[in-house]
Design a protein around this motif. Structure first.
Motif, short mmCIF file in Angstrom:
data_model
loop_
_atom_site.label_atom_id
_atom_site.label_comp_id
_atom_site.label_asym_id
_atom_site.label_seq_id
_atom_site.Cartn_x
_atom_site.Cartn_y
_atom_site.Cartn_z
N ARG A 1 46.16 36.18 48.00
CA ARG A 1 47.34 36.48 47.21
C ARG A 1 47.36 37.96 46.82
N LYS A 2 48.55 38.53 46.78
CA LYS A 2 48.70 39.89 46.27
C LYS A 2 48.77 39.82 44.74
N SER B 1 46.94 45.82 55.63
CA SER B 1 47.57 46.77 54.70
C SER B 1 49.09 46.68 54.78
N HIS C 1 50.15 43.44 53.07
CA HIS C 1 50.07 43.62 51.61
C HIS C 1 51.27 44.39 51.09
N SER D 1 49.93 45.92 40.08
CA SER D 1 49.05 46.86 40.81
C SER D 1 47.90 47.30 39.91
N GLY E 1 43.35 44.78 49.38
CA GLY E 1 44.01 44.62 48.08
C GLY E 1 44.33 43.20 47.69
N PHE E 2 43.93 42.21 48.49
CA PHE E 2 44.23 40.82 48.18
C PHE E 2 43.20 40.24 47.22
#
Length: 375
Positions: free
Chosen positions: A370-371, A291, A294, A375, A349-350
């Motif tokens: 990858r991010k 986290s 990220h 969002s 979140g990746f």
């Protein structure tokens, strides 16, 4: 379901036959099964005897046998004098090492460097690992006690950060001991990682838990124009700063001291690497660190993960046997499969989680993620 029942039935039948001494004797003599039966018996013998093979290697490393024989073969008397053993004891060690292809018989009554001994000389980090194993062997003296959490493992004390120890509680001499070990093996890991993954397009790399900067150095030498930061405990970061300066990379690097458990990660990198970091931490720490990674990455930023991994449905000797017990002795962490890493990365979140084959899986396995751009 029918296939599973059929497979289970076959396994039960096979195991009953293999466990029968009379069947073993028949299979070892019957021409169609003889080669397989003898190979399996040899494999089992190697597992039973493996600790002796490892200690033979340790004796060769401690006595510097491989370096001594690197220039060429030596007669037994010359070798015994060089390593400080009586001729009979030197011969006993040399014969054992030759059986393992660490040495070879010279043909003139002496001994020469073998293919595996030569390979070890070409990977200096292996010698440090072999010496380090003295601690691990002692922790494995009673494996059942270790499994039952009834032991007091030495590896737990060696890796000083285990258990969330605060960064300002880490004496410099302790940081030096495990930093040297990590640096010695990092060259192999870096070579495998950078052969599996291209850093093309990366401008700045942040190596979290980067030790003395061995991986960052390898990445900078591989990619012209790349800059980077090492983030590690303050006592380790001090060593990284001195080392990177000594190898002429001070202008392309920065060093930040802190703990990823409590401190914010440095900003500004478009790729963050975790090289042999997650496998020796528990699930909660891993989720928290991912986290943080990220959050520290920009939109579209990439994560590079390289470490020993479990084989999952196809257990591996390096990931599941060696590192499974090694992390048990450390009293924290475990090797995780690619599938488990993928699940944890997506939960953080990746996206675009990808496994990259390495040339030597026993050295390391590699996953990137990858991010999202938005969002």
């Amino acid at each position: 379901m029918a296939f599973r029942r059929l497979r289970a039935g076959w396994r039960a039948f096979r195991n009953a036959r293999v466990a029968d001494p009379a069947f073993q004797d028949w299979a070892a003599s019957f021409p169609p099964t003889r080669a397989f039966a003898r190979a399996e018996a040899a494999n089992l013998y190697d597992i039973v005897s493996g600790f002796v093979y490892s200690q033979t290697l340790l004796a060769c490393v401690e006595l510097d046998v491989f370096r001594i024989l690197a220039p060429g073969p030596l007669a037994l008397d010359d070798l015994s004098e060089r390593i400080g053993l009586a001729p009979e004891r030197a011969e006993r060690l040399a014969q054992a090492a030759a059986s393992l292809r660490l040495l070879v018989r010279d043909g003139q009554g002496g001994y020469a460097l073998g293919p595996l001994g030569a390979a070890l000389l070409g990977a200096p980090g292996l010698s440090e690992m072999v010496r380090h194993h003295a601690l691990f062997y002692r922790d494995l003296a009673d494996p059942v006690a270790l499994l039952r959490d009834a032991a007091d493992p030495e590896l737990q004390r060696f890796w000083a950060y285990v258990g969330g120890r605060q960064s300002d509680d880490l004496p410099p001499e302790v940081a030096a001991s495990y930093s040297r070990l990590m640096t010695s093996s990092q060259a192999m890991v870096a070579a495998e990682t950078l052969s599996a993954v291209s850093l093309k397009g990366v401008r700045r790399l942040l190596d979290v838990g980067g030790g003395e900067g061995a991986f960052l150095e390898a990445a900078l030498r591989r990619v012209p124009g790349l800059t980077g930061t090492v983030f590690d405990l303050p006592a380790v970061a001090t060593r990284a700063e001195a080392r990177l300066s000594a190898v002429g990379l001070a202008a392309r690097t920065t060093v930040a001291g802190g703990s990823f458990r409590t401190d914010a990660l440095p900003q500004g990198a478009d790729m963050i690497s975790l090289i042999r970091v997650l496998y020796d931490h528990d699930d909660a720490d891993v989720a928290d660190l991912l986290s943080r990674v990220h959050a520290a990455l920009p939109a579209g930023g990439r994560l590079l993960l390289s470490e020993p991994m479990s084989g999952g449905d196809r257990p591996s000797r390096s990931g599941d046997a060696y590192f499974g017990f090694y992390t048990l002795a450390m009293s924290t962490g475990r090797p995780r499969s690619v599938a488990r890493h993928s699940e944890t990365l997506r939960a953080a979140g990746f996206i675009a989680v990808t496994s990259h084959p390495t040339r030597q899986r026993f050295v390391t396995s590699v996953v990137t993620a990858r991010k999202p751009e938005k969002s």
